[in-house]
Design an enzyme around this catalytic site. Sequence first.
Site, short mmCIF file in Angstrom:
data_model
loop_
_atom_site.label_atom_id
_atom_site.label_comp_id
_atom_site.label_asym_id
_atom_site.label_seq_id
_atom_site.Cartn_x
_atom_site.Cartn_y
_atom_site.Cartn_z
N GLN A 233 0.96 -1.01 -0.20
CA GLN A 233 0.10 0.04 0.14
C GLN A 233 0.85 1.17 -0.11
O GLN A 233 1.56 1.18 0.93
CB GLN A 233 -0.90 0.04 1.19
CG GLN A 233 -2.39 0.72 0.99
CD GLN A 233 -3.14 0.09 2.07
OE1 GLN A 233 -2.70 0.23 3.34
NE2 GLN A 233 -4.48 0.09 1.93
N MET B 99 5.59 6.45 2.77
CA MET B 99 4.90 5.99 3.81
C MET B 99 4.28 4.65 3.40
O MET B 99 3.22 4.43 3.77
CB MET B 99 3.90 7.14 4.23
CG MET B 99 4.25 7.82 5.23
SD MET B 99 3.51 9.44 4.99
CE MET B 99 4.43 10.01 3.36
N PRO B 100 5.17 3.84 3.11
CA PRO B 100 4.48 2.40 2.58
C PRO B 100 4.04 1.61 3.81
O PRO B 100 4.52 1.61 4.61
CB PRO B 100 5.48 1.63 1.77
CG PRO B 100 6.50 2.88 1.44
CD PRO B 100 6.34 3.82 2.65
N TYR B 101 2.82 0.82 3.24
CA TYR B 101 2.56 -0.28 4.50
C TYR B 101 2.45 -1.43 3.46
O TYR B 101 1.91 -1.75 2.61
CB TYR B 101 1.22 -0.05 4.90
CG TYR B 101 0.42 -0.99 5.62
CD1 TYR B 101 0.76 -1.58 6.87
CD2 TYR B 101 -0.09 -2.03 5.11
CE1 TYR B 101 0.25 -2.60 7.76
CE2 TYR B 101 -0.83 -3.21 5.52
CZ TYR B 101 -0.66 -3.32 6.95
OH TYR B 101 -1.12 -4.42 7.49
N PHE C 72 6.34 0.45 6.65
CA PHE C 72 5.89 -0.57 7.85
C PHE C 72 6.10 -1.98 7.04
O PHE C 72 5.37 -2.06 5.93
CB PHE C 72 4.55 -0.31 8.17
CG PHE C 72 4.46 0.59 9.29
CD1 PHE C 72 5.67 1.52 9.78
CD2 PHE C 72 3.24 1.03 9.85
CE1 PHE C 72 5.11 2.61 10.64
CE2 PHE C 72 3.07 1.99 10.90
CZ PHE C 72 4.17 2.74 11.15
#
Lengths: 73, 73, 73, 73, 73, 73
Positions: free
Chosen positions: D7, F1-3, F41
């Site tokens: 994501q 800001m990857p998840y 993350f």
Amino acid sequence: MPYVLIQVTREGVSAAQKRALIEGTTRLLVEVLDKDPATTFVVIDEVDTDNWGVAGETVTARRARAASQREAT
Amino acid sequence: MPYVLIQVTREGVSAAQKRALIEGTTRLLVEVLDKDPATTFVVIDEVDTDNWGVAGETVTARRARAASQREAT
Amino acid sequence: MPYVLIQVTREGVSAAQKRALIEGTTRLLVEVLDKDPATTFVVIDEVDTDNWGVAGETVTARRARAASQREAT
Amino acid sequence: MPYVLIQVTREGVSAAQKRALIEGTTRLLVEVLDKDPATTFVVIDEVDTDNWGVAGETVTARRARAASQREAT
Amino acid sequence: MPYVLIQVTREGVSAAQKRALIEGTTRLLVEVLDKDPATTFVVIDEVDTDNWGVAGETVTARRARAASQREAT
Amino acid sequence: MPYVLIQVTREGVSAAQKRALIEGTTRLLVEVLDKDPATTFVVIDEVDTDNWGVAGETVTARRARAASQREAT
């Protein structure tokens, strides 16, 4: 209180097919686990073929190769 | 390092409402679990009403029925 | 009909804290988006610190380093 | 049979970058866990910057502030 | 290449029920969308009743109240 | 800001393998998308083989069949 996420490639899923997925999944949870349909959520997430990979390549690439193979025969 | 996913139907959620959801969720995690806001992610996923099912039918169908009932009264 | 997933590290989240997260998140969705609490789901997923990475290392490693730094001072 | 969800914010991820993410993730799972690539799925989910929060604010707001700071210098 | 996540409360789902959910969901995706079962994943996630909230309270609390009401009658 | 969520069957993934997955995924996101590792993350979710289905059957059943075929030869 089940929550179901159905993730498929975005390749022309019709409104009728979405309804069939939602109805069928809800019925399955009622039949198998005796869940209350009123608190059974089904969410369908359609993913672009560029954004879905399998076997290390995009579905876009797989579809293109399958199409070119069909043309070659 | 929390990660929060908020999944709602896509029915005109405004940018201000999104900011309120992100601020409120982050504050909650700070207050309840003493998390560091700098590493708290909140992701809002808006889902088309055709793609969200509850009680075995789409939210689209529920909204249409509710609207026709309002008109009938 | 919102669905919220709260993913945090498994580091002793108490039952009272879980209740506070569920109450607070539900209230937020009611206040900001006027959602019906009866169909608002909040799922808390606790993840082992070995299974959560940030900045390329596990939370286990980060906690150990922070602890050894505190001891060193 | 791994499933990987990546994501990221929707900020112009190119088709080539998506292919690189899918190839790299699949290779990593083969190398580290000896998984079969044929049943390794990688799904990329691009999220609008209005819908991604960190530190209690949207990525949209963070980008705008960073841009105005660059202009000010 | 569908991926389905079925999230339910952890309340004694048997191995036979899990098989029924997996078989039923896979068959549904084959019938409705003509998907290849070989690349259809179904993942069942069982969630502790303390970790699942609906209507602002945990499922644990709801089950306790329902049980005490049954006893009272 | 990857998840990033990595979902695999729970079949003895070691702490070292988890570290390798977290390091490798984070490096990939830095290299391909120039992401900041500090806000990247990676969450690893290990799923029981009874809870993972492919081709309409559980991974438990597939593993058992593969083992009995090896013994038969």
